[in-house]
Design a protein around this motif. Structure first.
Motif, PDB file in Angstrom:
ATOM      1  N   SER A 205       0.817  -1.212   0.000  1.00  0.00           N
ATOM      2  CA  SER A 205       0.000   0.000   0.000  1.00  0.00           C
ATOM      3  C   SER A 205       0.852   1.264   0.000  1.00  0.00           C
ATOM      4  N   LYS A 206       0.586   2.170  -0.941  1.00  0.00           N
ATOM      5  CA  LYS A 206       1.323   3.437  -1.003  1.00  0.00           C
ATOM      6  C   LYS A 206       1.079   4.294   0.232  1.00  0.00           C
ATOM      7  N   PRO A 207      -0.150   4.390   0.750  1.00  0.00           N
ATOM      8  CA  PRO A 207      -0.337   5.129   2.009  1.00  0.00           C
ATOM      9  C   PRO A 207       0.475   4.543   3.163  1.00  0.00           C
ATOM     10  N   GLY A 211       2.810   6.772   5.279  1.00  0.00           N
ATOM     11  CA  GLY A 211       2.588   6.806   6.713  1.00  0.00           C
ATOM     12  C   GLY A 211       3.850   6.523   7.504  1.00  0.00           C
ATOM     13  N   THR A 268      -6.431   3.892   5.799  1.00  0.00           N
ATOM     14  CA  THR A 268      -6.043   5.159   5.176  1.00  0.00           C
ATOM     15  C   THR A 268      -6.812   6.323   5.792  1.00  0.00           C
ATOM     16  N   ALA A 312       0.245   2.204   9.799  1.00  0.00           N
ATOM     17  CA  ALA A 312       0.874   2.039   8.486  1.00  0.00           C
ATOM     18  C   ALA A 312       1.472   0.651   8.310  1.00  0.00           C
ATOM     19  N   THR A 368      -0.062  15.662   5.233  1.00  0.00           N
ATOM     20  CA  THR A 368      -0.265  14.208   5.210  1.00  0.00           C
ATOM     21  C   THR A 368      -1.737  13.853   5.315  1.00  0.00           C
ATOM     22  N   TYR A 371      -3.394  14.322   2.010  1.00  0.00           N
ATOM     23  CA  TYR A 371      -3.031  13.246   1.076  1.00  0.00           C
ATOM     24  C   TYR A 371      -3.836  11.985   1.365  1.00  0.00           C
ATOM     25  N   MET A 372      -3.908  11.599   2.635  1.00  0.00           N
ATOM     26  CA  MET A 372      -4.625  10.379   3.001  1.00  0.00           C
ATOM     27  C   MET A 372      -6.109  10.475   2.664  1.00  0.00           C
ATOM     28  N   VAL A 375      -6.463  10.061  -1.134  1.00  0.00           N
ATOM     29  CA  VAL A 375      -6.254   8.667  -1.533  1.00  0.00           C
ATOM     30  C   VAL A 375      -7.460   7.808  -1.164  1.00  0.00           C
ATOM     31  N   SER A 376      -8.007   8.026   0.028  1.00  0.00           N
ATOM     32  CA  SER A 376      -9.152   7.221   0.467  1.00  0.00           C
ATOM     33  C   SER A 376     -10.388   7.481  -0.379  1.00  0.00           C
TER      34      SER A 376
END
Length: 386
Positions: A205-207, A211, A268, A312, A368, A371-372, A375-376
């Motif tokens: 997972s990129k997150p 993280g 996420t 994470a 951050t 971003y999360m 992404v979610s």
């Protein structure tokens, strides 16, 4: 693919947890001691960020070297070996105040602590279900931060000058070895260790990567520079130790909650929420700097910062078989170490500014969280390629 067969194991969870708890007390005291001990050793204040970066660069390099050691000598002896290496660096620093020796010692200490973290994390994360892994990691983080909280009080009890603080840390590190030395049959329940391929690593997972990196940035700055930032704002080592303890205690208190929530909602989204909690904490700190408010704000910051890594790493381990946990934890520790090595250097720029370190935390956590959240909204949790 590398693998090593082992005999059926007796899963003595008390061994890593007890050893980790004692290590955490020593580590918590040492991390807060070093920035405050600079003056007593005629070292410049700026060396605090250099020492923090040397340590986290060692952590970064060490995170690439641990898996082969565990495969060769096993979790139990690897734990004893890395604790011994860390104790040797403390002994060197206690008898010689040369800056270059301190920098070299902290670099080696980073390698040793990388080994300790990978050994303990993989030992406790080896399980067949997400729920089991979340529960064990909650136990790991609670032991780690509980011990670290107690370690903060060493500043007020033993002080920061002379040989006594280093002797206390050294004694605790030696005591941390005893459970692993005594329980000769202790080992995690796993029959083989399998390294993740590059394709599998990129499939994580990129997150989770982000993280761990952000966790390193914030945690590296908390341990490396927060005691120094607080020293400029409050008077007395007792107040500094209370504020540092509040930060770590907040991180410990949130662990059971994070463990439960990570099984019931998107990790996420949970990462985004924890970052927003830190943004709120730093906003509160910047608005009102009374001592009580500082305690509350730093406790909330601890909840935010100390929650990022366990969320994470469990996100990264979703769908990974137990045999690959050592490899996965090594990858995530590498990401954490990248952030930890860069964080104190970037944070040092803010130390001389009006809003200081707290503004740095505010900006990092806000970016951050955004971003999360994005992404979610746009993607589903990534699956690992097997």
């Amino acid at each position: 693919m590398n693998q090593v067969a082992t005999t059926p194991a007796r899963s003595s969870i008390w061994v890593p947890v007890t050893g980790l708890s004692i290590f955490a007390i020593a580590s918590g005291y040492l991390m807060s001691l070093l920035p405050l001990a600079l003056g007593h050793n005629n070292l410049p204040t700026q060396a605090a960020s250099w020492l923090a970066s040397a340590y986290y660069i060692g952590l970064l390099i060490g995170s690439l070297m641990i898996e082969p050691v565990i495969k060769r000598i096993g979790h139990r002896m690897a734990f004893v070996t890395f604790l011994t290496l860390l104790a040797a660096t403390v002994l060197l620093m206690s008898v010689n105040g040369d800056l270059n020796l301190w920098l070299g010692s902290r670099f080696i200490a980073g390698i040793a602590v990388a080994g300790i973290f990978v050994v303990i994390e993989s030992w406790l994360l080896i399980g067949d279900s997400k729920e089991e892994r979340a529960k064990n990691l909650g136990l790991y983080m609670t032991s780690l931060y509980g011990g670290t909280t107690l370690g903060q009080f060493g500043i007020g009890i033993f002080g920061t000058a002379g040989m006594i603080p280093f002797a206390v840390v050294l004694g605790l590190l030696l005591a941390a070895m005893l459970p692993a030395i005594a329980a000769k049959g202790a080992k995690p329940n796993v029959e083989q260790h399998i390294s993740l391929s590059l394709r599998q690593i990129l499939g994580l997972s990129k997150p989770a990567f982000v993280g761990c990196i952000v966790s390193g940035i914030v945690m590296g700055s908390i341990y490396g520079l927060l005691p120094l930032a607080l020293k400029a704002e409050v008077s007395g080592n007792d107040k500094i130790s209370v504020l540092m303890a509040a930060t770590v205690l907040g991180g410990m208190v949130i662990q059971p909650i994070v463990g439960k929530l990570s099984c019931r909602m998107s990790k996420t989204v949970l990462l985004a929420l924890m970052c927003l909690l830190g943004v709120f904490a730093m906003g509160l700190y910047l608005v009102d700097q009374s001592y009580v408010t500082q305690i509350v704000a730093l406790a909330l910051l601890g909840m935010s910062a100390f929650a990022l890594y366990p969320i994470a790493i469990t996100l990264a381990c979703d769908g990974i078989p137990s045999q690959s946990i050592v490899s996965a934890t090594q990858v995530m520790l590498f990401c954490y170490s990248v952030g930890s090595a860069l964080g104190p250097v970037a944070a040092d720029f803010y130390m001389g500014q009006e809003q200081g370190l707290m503004a740095y935390f505010f900006g990092i956590l806000l970016a951050t969280s955004l971003y999360m959240l994005l992404v979610s909204l746009k993607t589903k949790p990534a699956a690992v390629a097997h």
